[in-house]
Enzyme design. Structure first.
Site, short mmCIF file in Angstrom:
data_model
loop_
_atom_site.label_atom_id
_atom_site.label_comp_id
_atom_site.label_asym_id
_atom_site.label_seq_id
_atom_site.Cartn_x
_atom_site.Cartn_y
_atom_site.Cartn_z
N HIS A 143 -3.65 3.53 -6.27
CA HIS A 143 -3.91 2.21 -5.68
C HIS A 143 -4.03 1.14 -6.77
CE1 HIS A 143 -4.79 -0.02 -2.05
NE2 HIS A 143 -5.80 -0.63 -2.64
N ARG B 125 0.84 -1.19 0.00
CA ARG B 125 0.00 0.00 0.00
C ARG B 125 0.88 1.25 0.00
NH1 ARG B 125 -1.96 -3.63 3.88
NH2 ARG B 125 -4.08 -4.43 3.46
N TYR C 188 -9.77 -10.45 -6.76
CA TYR C 188 -8.74 -10.38 -7.79
C TYR C 188 -8.74 -11.60 -8.71
CZ TYR C 188 -6.72 -6.48 -5.24
OH TYR C 188 -6.52 -5.27 -4.62
N ARG D 139 -1.33 -1.55 -6.92
CA ARG D 139 -1.52 -2.73 -6.06
C ARG D 139 -2.45 -3.73 -6.74
NH1 ARG D 139 -1.37 -4.47 -0.58
NH2 ARG D 139 -3.39 -5.05 0.31
N HIS E 207 -3.72 -9.33 3.26
CA HIS E 207 -5.14 -9.41 3.56
C HIS E 207 -5.37 -10.38 4.71
CE1 HIS E 207 -6.37 -8.10 -0.78
NE2 HIS E 207 -6.13 -7.07 0.01
N LYS F 227 -1.69 -2.99 7.96
CA LYS F 227 -2.82 -2.53 8.76
C LYS F 227 -2.86 -3.27 10.09
CE LYS F 227 -6.00 -0.98 5.14
NZ LYS F 227 -7.34 -1.17 4.54
#
Length: 301
Positions: free
Chosen positions: A244, A147, A279, A247, A270, A171
Protein backbone atom coordinates in the site's frame (compact mmCIF):
# COMPACT_ATOMS: atom_id res chain seq x y z
CA UNK A 1 -26.72 -19.55 11.13
CA UNK A 2 -29.64 -17.88 9.34
CA UNK A 3 -29.00 -14.54 11.07
CA UNK A 4 -25.45 -14.36 9.73
CA UNK A 5 -26.59 -15.38 6.25
CA UNK A 6 -29.13 -12.55 6.21
CA UNK A 7 -26.47 -10.06 7.32
CA UNK A 8 -24.09 -11.35 4.66
CA UNK A 9 -26.76 -10.85 2.01
CA UNK A 10 -27.39 -7.32 3.31
CA UNK A 11 -23.70 -6.41 3.10
CA UNK A 12 -23.31 -7.90 -0.35
CA UNK A 13 -26.53 -6.77 -2.03
CA UNK A 14 -27.63 -3.58 -0.27
CA UNK A 15 -24.31 -2.20 0.92
CA UNK A 16 -22.41 -3.62 -2.07
CA UNK A 17 -19.31 -4.29 0.00
CA UNK A 18 -16.44 -6.20 -1.54
CA UNK A 19 -16.03 -9.90 -0.84
CA UNK A 20 -12.94 -9.14 1.23
CA UNK A 21 -14.82 -6.64 3.43
CA UNK A 22 -17.79 -8.96 3.89
CA UNK A 23 -15.48 -11.79 4.91
CA UNK A 24 -13.73 -9.54 7.45
CA UNK A 25 -17.08 -8.48 8.97
CA UNK A 26 -18.26 -12.06 9.32
CA UNK A 27 -14.96 -13.13 10.87
CA UNK A 28 -15.26 -10.36 13.48
CA UNK A 29 -18.81 -11.45 14.34
CA UNK A 30 -17.71 -15.07 14.57
CA UNK A 31 -14.84 -14.09 16.89
CA UNK A 32 -17.27 -12.22 19.14
CA UNK A 33 -19.65 -15.17 19.30
CA UNK A 34 -16.76 -17.50 20.13
CA UNK A 35 -15.73 -15.13 22.92
CA UNK A 36 -19.26 -15.24 24.36
CA UNK A 37 -19.26 -19.03 24.24
CA UNK A 38 -15.81 -19.36 25.81
CA UNK A 39 -16.43 -16.91 28.65
CA UNK A 40 -19.97 -17.72 29.71
CA UNK A 41 -23.21 -19.43 28.95
CA UNK A 42 -24.51 -16.75 26.59
CA UNK A 43 -24.36 -17.91 22.97
CA UNK A 44 -27.34 -16.05 21.49
CA UNK A 45 -26.22 -12.87 19.72
CA UNK A 46 -29.72 -11.47 20.14
CA UNK A 47 -29.32 -11.40 23.94
CA UNK A 48 -26.08 -9.41 24.10
CA UNK A 49 -26.18 -6.37 26.40
CA UNK A 50 -23.86 -3.52 27.41
CA UNK A 51 -22.21 -5.65 30.09
CA UNK A 52 -21.17 -8.25 27.50
CA UNK A 53 -19.80 -5.49 25.29
CA UNK A 54 -17.77 -3.96 28.13
CA UNK A 55 -16.25 -7.34 28.99
CA UNK A 56 -15.40 -7.92 25.33
CA UNK A 57 -13.76 -4.50 24.99
CA UNK A 58 -11.61 -5.20 28.06
CA UNK A 59 -10.63 -8.52 26.53
CA UNK A 60 -9.57 -6.85 23.26
CA UNK A 61 -7.47 -4.22 25.03
CA UNK A 62 -5.88 -6.86 27.28
CA UNK A 63 -4.66 -8.64 24.14
CA UNK A 64 -2.77 -5.45 23.19
CA UNK A 65 -4.32 -5.37 19.74
CA UNK A 66 -3.64 -2.38 17.52
CA UNK A 67 -6.22 0.34 17.92
CA UNK A 68 -7.06 0.04 14.23
CA UNK A 69 -7.85 -3.67 14.70
CA UNK A 70 -10.12 -2.97 17.66
CA UNK A 71 -11.82 -0.16 15.77
CA UNK A 72 -12.48 -2.47 12.83
CA UNK A 73 -14.02 -5.12 15.09
CA UNK A 74 -16.25 -2.58 16.81
CA UNK A 75 -17.31 -1.16 13.45
CA UNK A 76 -18.29 -4.62 12.18
CA UNK A 77 -20.28 -5.45 15.30
CA UNK A 78 -21.94 -2.04 15.39
CA UNK A 79 -23.05 -2.52 11.78
CA UNK A 80 -24.32 -6.01 12.58
CA UNK A 81 -26.48 -4.81 15.47
CA UNK A 82 -27.74 -1.83 13.48
CA UNK A 83 -28.94 -4.37 10.94
CA UNK A 84 -30.68 -6.32 13.71
CA UNK A 85 -32.35 -3.18 15.09
CA UNK A 86 -33.44 -2.16 11.60
CA UNK A 87 -35.13 -5.53 11.17
CA UNK A 88 -36.74 -5.47 14.63
CA UNK A 89 -34.68 -8.42 15.85
CA UNK A 90 -33.28 -6.51 18.84
CA UNK A 91 -34.43 -3.34 20.58
CA UNK A 92 -31.09 -1.63 21.07
CA UNK A 93 -27.62 -1.70 19.57
CA UNK A 94 -25.25 -2.62 22.44
CA UNK A 95 -22.25 -1.33 20.44
CA UNK A 96 -23.80 2.03 19.53
CA UNK A 97 -22.24 3.93 22.43
CA UNK A 98 -18.80 2.34 22.23
CA UNK A 99 -16.25 5.07 21.60
CA UNK A 100 -12.53 4.66 21.22
CA UNK A 101 -10.26 7.54 22.06
CA UNK A 102 -9.26 9.25 18.85
CA UNK A 103 -5.76 8.30 17.91
CA UNK A 104 -3.55 10.86 16.24
CA UNK A 105 -3.17 10.00 12.59
CA UNK A 106 0.14 8.40 11.77
CA UNK A 107 1.94 9.75 8.77
CA UNK A 108 1.72 7.28 5.90
CA UNK A 109 4.96 5.55 5.04
CA UNK A 110 6.12 6.00 1.47
CA UNK A 111 9.03 5.20 -0.83
CA UNK A 112 11.57 7.86 -1.64
CA UNK A 113 12.48 8.29 -5.31
CA UNK A 114 15.71 6.34 -4.82
CA UNK A 115 13.75 3.46 -3.27
CA UNK A 116 11.23 3.47 -6.11
CA UNK A 117 14.12 3.23 -8.55
CA UNK A 118 15.35 0.17 -6.65
CA UNK A 119 11.90 -1.45 -6.99
CA UNK A 120 11.72 -0.77 -10.71
CA UNK A 121 15.28 -2.02 -11.20
CA UNK A 122 14.38 -5.24 -9.37
CA UNK A 123 11.25 -5.94 -11.41
CA UNK A 124 12.81 -5.07 -14.77
CA UNK A 125 15.86 -7.26 -14.11
CA UNK A 126 13.87 -10.22 -12.81
CA UNK A 127 13.28 -13.39 -14.80
CA UNK A 128 10.15 -15.48 -15.03
CA UNK A 129 7.26 -16.48 -17.24
CA UNK A 130 5.17 -13.49 -16.13
CA UNK A 131 7.83 -10.83 -15.82
CA UNK A 132 5.92 -8.44 -18.10
CA UNK A 133 2.82 -8.75 -15.92
CA UNK A 134 4.80 -7.89 -12.82
CA UNK A 135 6.32 -4.85 -14.53
CA UNK A 136 2.87 -3.68 -15.63
CA UNK A 137 1.45 -4.12 -12.12
CA UNK A 138 4.19 -1.99 -10.55
CA UNK A 139 3.96 0.69 -13.25
CA UNK A 140 0.17 0.89 -12.97
CA UNK A 141 0.02 0.95 -9.17
CA UNK A 142 2.71 3.61 -8.80
CA UNK A 143 1.62 5.52 -11.90
CA UNK A 144 -2.04 5.82 -10.92
CA UNK A 145 -2.17 5.50 -7.13
CA UNK A 146 -4.98 2.96 -7.34
CA UNK A 147 -5.59 0.46 -4.58
CA UNK A 148 -4.40 -3.13 -4.96
CA UNK A 149 -8.03 -4.30 -4.96
CA UNK A 150 -8.84 -1.85 -7.76
CA UNK A 151 -5.88 -3.10 -9.75
CA UNK A 152 -7.06 -6.70 -9.42
CA UNK A 153 -10.52 -5.74 -10.73
CA UNK A 154 -9.15 -3.86 -13.75
CA UNK A 155 -10.41 -4.89 -17.20
CA UNK A 156 -9.04 -3.96 -20.61
CA UNK A 157 -12.29 -2.17 -21.45
CA UNK A 158 -11.55 0.21 -18.55
CA UNK A 159 -8.35 1.41 -20.23
CA UNK A 160 -8.33 4.13 -22.90
CA UNK A 161 -4.87 4.02 -24.44
CA UNK A 162 -5.48 6.98 -26.76
CA UNK A 163 -6.47 9.28 -23.88
CA UNK A 164 -4.19 7.46 -21.42
CA UNK A 165 -6.90 7.21 -18.78
CA UNK A 166 -8.30 4.35 -16.72
CA UNK A 167 -11.84 4.06 -15.40
CA UNK A 168 -11.41 2.78 -11.84
CA UNK A 169 -14.20 1.19 -9.81
CA UNK A 170 -13.40 2.21 -6.24
CA UNK A 171 -14.89 1.72 -2.79
CA UNK A 172 -18.67 1.69 -2.67
CA UNK A 173 -18.72 1.14 -6.45
CA UNK A 174 -17.73 4.77 -7.03
CA UNK A 175 -16.15 5.38 -10.42
CA UNK A 176 -13.30 7.76 -11.16
CA UNK A 177 -10.93 8.40 -14.04
CA UNK A 178 -7.18 8.37 -13.46
CA UNK A 179 -4.54 9.25 -16.06
CA UNK A 180 -1.44 7.16 -16.64
CA UNK A 181 1.91 7.97 -18.21
CA UNK A 182 4.19 6.63 -20.92
CA UNK A 183 5.90 3.99 -18.78
CA UNK A 184 2.61 2.43 -17.67
CA UNK A 185 1.25 2.59 -21.24
CA UNK A 186 4.27 0.83 -22.71
CA UNK A 187 4.28 -1.76 -19.92
CA UNK A 188 0.58 -2.57 -20.40
CA UNK A 189 0.79 -2.83 -24.19
CA UNK A 190 3.92 -4.97 -24.07
CA UNK A 191 2.36 -7.25 -21.45
CA UNK A 192 -0.90 -7.62 -23.35
CA UNK A 193 0.74 -8.57 -26.63
CA UNK A 194 3.55 -10.79 -25.37
CA UNK A 195 2.11 -12.42 -22.24
CA UNK A 196 -1.59 -11.86 -21.66
CA UNK A 197 -2.82 -12.96 -25.11
CA UNK A 198 -0.53 -16.05 -25.32
CA UNK A 199 -1.51 -17.12 -21.79
CA UNK A 200 -5.24 -16.82 -22.45
CA UNK A 201 -4.85 -18.76 -25.68
CA UNK A 202 -2.80 -21.48 -24.00
CA UNK A 203 -5.27 -21.99 -21.13
CA UNK A 204 -8.39 -21.33 -23.26
CA UNK A 205 -9.63 -18.43 -21.12
CA UNK A 206 -11.96 -15.77 -22.55
CA UNK A 207 -12.31 -13.10 -19.83
CA UNK A 208 -11.32 -9.44 -20.05
CA UNK A 209 -9.44 -8.99 -16.76
CA UNK A 210 -6.07 -7.31 -17.21
CA UNK A 211 -3.96 -9.08 -14.62
CA UNK A 212 -3.90 -12.87 -14.53
CA UNK A 213 -2.32 -15.68 -12.55
CA UNK A 214 -0.20 -18.50 -14.00
CA UNK A 215 -3.36 -20.30 -15.17
CA UNK A 216 -4.56 -17.19 -17.02
CA UNK A 217 -7.41 -16.68 -14.55
CA UNK A 218 -8.09 -13.24 -13.01
CA UNK A 219 -5.55 -12.54 -10.30
CA UNK A 220 -6.67 -11.91 -6.73
CA UNK A 221 -5.73 -9.05 -4.42
CA UNK A 222 -3.66 -11.53 -2.42
CA UNK A 223 -1.90 -12.57 -5.61
CA UNK A 224 -0.88 -9.00 -6.41
CA UNK A 225 0.32 -8.44 -2.84
CA UNK A 226 2.43 -11.59 -3.10
CA UNK A 227 4.02 -10.38 -6.35
CA UNK A 228 4.79 -6.97 -4.87
CA UNK A 229 6.32 -8.52 -1.76
CA UNK A 230 8.54 -10.64 -4.02
CA UNK A 231 9.67 -7.50 -5.86
CA UNK A 232 10.31 -5.69 -2.58
CA UNK A 233 12.40 -8.62 -1.33
CA UNK A 234 14.40 -8.71 -4.57
CA UNK A 235 15.11 -4.98 -4.29
CA UNK A 236 16.91 -5.50 -0.94
CA UNK A 237 14.91 -2.71 0.68
CA UNK A 238 14.80 -3.06 4.46
CA UNK A 239 12.31 -2.11 7.13
CA UNK A 240 8.58 -2.59 7.50
CA UNK A 241 7.26 -2.36 3.96
CA UNK A 242 3.75 -2.90 2.62
CA UNK A 243 2.44 -2.79 -0.98
CA UNK A 244 0.00 0.00 0.00
CA UNK A 245 3.06 2.25 0.31
CA UNK A 246 3.00 2.57 -3.49
CA UNK A 247 -0.27 4.48 -3.17
CA UNK A 248 1.23 6.66 -0.43
CA UNK A 249 4.27 7.28 -2.63
CA UNK A 250 2.08 8.34 -5.56
CA UNK A 251 0.23 10.91 -3.43
CA UNK A 252 3.42 12.18 -1.82
CA UNK A 253 5.16 12.62 -5.19
CA UNK A 254 2.22 14.62 -6.55
CA UNK A 255 2.07 16.97 -3.57
CA UNK A 256 5.83 17.46 -3.43
CA UNK A 257 5.79 18.49 -7.07
CA UNK A 258 3.06 21.07 -6.68
CA UNK A 259 -0.26 19.25 -7.12
CA UNK A 260 -3.17 20.69 -5.12
CA UNK A 261 -4.98 18.66 -2.49
CA UNK A 262 -8.28 18.51 -4.41
CA UNK A 263 -6.57 16.93 -7.40
CA UNK A 264 -4.91 14.30 -5.24
CA UNK A 265 -8.26 13.61 -3.56
CA UNK A 266 -9.89 12.97 -6.95
CA UNK A 267 -7.06 10.74 -8.15
CA UNK A 268 -7.05 8.65 -4.97
CA UNK A 269 -10.84 8.36 -4.89
CA UNK A 270 -11.21 9.73 -1.36
CA UNK A 271 -14.77 10.74 -0.51
CA UNK A 272 -13.54 13.25 2.07
CA UNK A 273 -10.76 15.81 1.74
CA UNK A 274 -9.82 15.18 5.37
CA UNK A 275 -8.68 11.69 4.40
CA UNK A 276 -6.32 13.18 1.82
CA UNK A 277 -4.93 15.83 4.16
CA UNK A 278 -2.72 13.28 5.88
CA UNK A 279 -0.58 13.36 2.73
CA UNK A 280 0.27 17.02 3.19
CA UNK A 281 3.40 15.97 5.01
CA UNK A 282 6.60 16.51 3.07
CA UNK A 283 9.65 14.31 2.71
CA UNK A 284 12.58 14.88 5.02
CA UNK A 285 14.62 16.20 2.11
CA UNK A 286 11.94 18.78 1.28
CA UNK A 287 11.71 19.75 4.94
CA UNK A 288 15.47 20.24 5.22
CA UNK A 289 15.60 22.08 1.90
CA UNK A 290 12.92 24.55 2.97
CA UNK A 291 14.58 25.01 6.36
CA UNK A 292 17.97 25.79 4.82
CA UNK A 293 16.41 28.10 2.26
CA UNK A 294 14.11 30.15 4.46
CA UNK A 295 15.43 30.05 8.04
CA UNK A 296 18.18 32.68 8.57
CA UNK A 297 20.16 30.73 11.19
CA UNK A 298 20.07 27.37 9.42
CA UNK A 299 23.54 27.53 7.84
CA UNK A 300 26.72 26.51 9.56
CA UNK A 301 29.10 29.24 10.66
Amino acid sequence: MELISLFKQYLTVERQYSEKTVTAYLEDIDAFQKFLTDTGDKTDLLLVDRFDVNVYMSYLFDRHLARTSISRKVSALRSFYRFLVKNDLVDKNPFELVQLKKQSDKLPHFFYEKEMNMLFEAVYQAEGAQKLRNIAILEVLYGTGMRVSECAALQWSDIDFSMQTILVLGKGNKERYVPFGRYAKEALQNYRKNEWEPFLSKYKQTHNFVFINHYAKPITTTGIEYILNQVITASSLNGKIHPHMLRHSFATALLNNGADLRTVQELLGHSSLSTTQIYTHVTKEKLQESYRKYFPRSTDA
